[in-house]
Design an enzyme around this catalytic site. Sequence first.
Site, short mmCIF file in Angstrom:
data_model
loop_
_atom_site.label_atom_id
_atom_site.label_comp_id
_atom_site.label_asym_id
_atom_site.label_seq_id
_atom_site.Cartn_x
_atom_site.Cartn_y
_atom_site.Cartn_z
CD GLU A 40 -2.81 -1.19 2.44
OE1 GLU A 40 -3.98 -1.53 2.38
OE2 GLU A 40 -2.22 -1.00 3.52
CB ILE A 72 -14.64 -10.16 6.84
CG1 ILE A 72 -14.50 -9.85 8.34
CG2 ILE A 72 -16.03 -10.68 6.50
CD1 ILE A 72 -15.58 -8.97 8.91
CG ASP A 81 -11.91 -7.67 0.01
OD1 ASP A 81 -12.80 -7.98 0.80
OD2 ASP A 81 -10.90 -7.01 0.37
N1 SAH Z 1 -3.05 -11.31 2.18
C1 SAH Z 1 -2.38 -10.24 2.86
C2 SAH Z 1 -3.04 -10.01 4.18
C3 SAH Z 1 -4.08 -9.05 4.03
S1 SAH Z 1 -4.93 -8.74 5.50
C4 SAH Z 1 -0.96 -10.57 3.04
O1 SAH Z 1 -0.64 -11.73 2.93
O2 SAH Z 1 -0.16 -9.67 3.28
C5 SAH Z 1 -6.03 -7.55 4.89
C6 SAH Z 1 -5.55 -6.12 4.93
O3 SAH Z 1 -6.38 -5.37 4.06
C7 SAH Z 1 -5.70 -5.48 6.30
O4 SAH Z 1 -4.70 -4.52 6.48
C8 SAH Z 1 -7.11 -4.88 6.26
O5 SAH Z 1 -7.15 -3.61 6.87
C9 SAH Z 1 -7.47 -4.77 4.78
N2 SAH Z 1 -8.65 -5.53 4.31
C10 SAH Z 1 -9.00 -5.58 3.00
N3 SAH Z 1 -10.09 -6.37 2.82
C11 SAH Z 1 -10.44 -6.81 4.05
C12 SAH Z 1 -11.47 -7.70 4.50
N4 SAH Z 1 -12.33 -8.28 3.66
N5 SAH Z 1 -11.55 -7.97 5.83
C13 SAH Z 1 -10.67 -7.41 6.70
N6 SAH Z 1 -9.66 -6.59 6.31
C14 SAH Z 1 -9.54 -6.28 5.01
#
Ligand code: SAH
Length: 262
Positions: free
Chosen positions: A24, A184, A229
């Site tokens: 980001e 989520i 998403d």
């Molecule tokens: N796959 C990523 C992890 C992402 S965690 C990795 O391996 O690095 C998700 C991140 O995006 C968090 O910082 C959260 O703030 C945001 N986010 C985006 N979509 C989300 C969702 N559906 N539920 C919770 N957080 C979400």
Amino acid sequence: MKNNSSQNQTTTQKIAFIFAMQEEQQGLEHQLQDKKVVVRGKRRYLTGSLWGKECVCVLSGIGKVAAATTVTSLIENFDVSQIVLIGVAGAADAELKIGDIVIATTLMQHDMDASPLFPRFEIPLTGVSHLSTDTALSGKLGQAADFFLENDRENHVSDAAIAQFNLQNVKIRYGLIASGDQFINDAQILAALKKDLPDLLAVEMEGAAIAQVCHDYEIPFAILRTISDDAGEHADYNFGQFIQEVAAQYSLGILHNFCRAS
Ligand code: SAH
């Protein structure tokens, strides 16, 4: 030389830009002038100036604790006067689609539940569950995002990504964002949350923690999230690609406009 907190404090007030994920803030470090790096508590705080604005940029890591400790350190050690988080979130409203932008007016922790001692969602001993962002700062961020979408996006996001993610008519909405230590990706979990919080626009994992620390310290803050998403079963599908090709470009472009205008 001893590296204590007073040495890092200056009399000039700065704005802090926080990102949860490395992707980001991609490209940002390159833009930072007069860069200095301070490492504390496994965070890399980059001080300097971005398009003429004095700032501190930091990668907090994912989740509420990571965000809370990072913001506390920013306030205690770096003399920041305003805090902005830019990142991605899952949509929690049927009208929102991938590539839309949500700017928080209030935030709450969807996984805070000390019932029956306190009402569900309430932060114990505070009497509140929802915390407000700073209206002026959020408005400035909104103007920068609006300008970016209207005039500048084509300079940052490829036509291929716009076509692939169907980003032709994206919009900006203001409202409630909920945070929790949970990615989520389950439509049923989202529907249950939405039933309890009908105004909910987006879900993520850091914003409400930043809100709580900023309220305790009385520091103005704003949170902007690009929808990455739908928080449903396919939430992780194309997630990485979207962040690299779209959300990171949004962050850079919006910050550019924000800093130039401030
Ligand atoms: N796959 C990523 C992890 C992402 S965690 C990795 O391996 O690095 C998700 C991140 O995006 C968090 O910082 C959260 O703030 C945001 N986010 C985006 N979509 C989300 C969702 N559906 N539920 C919770 N957080 C979400």
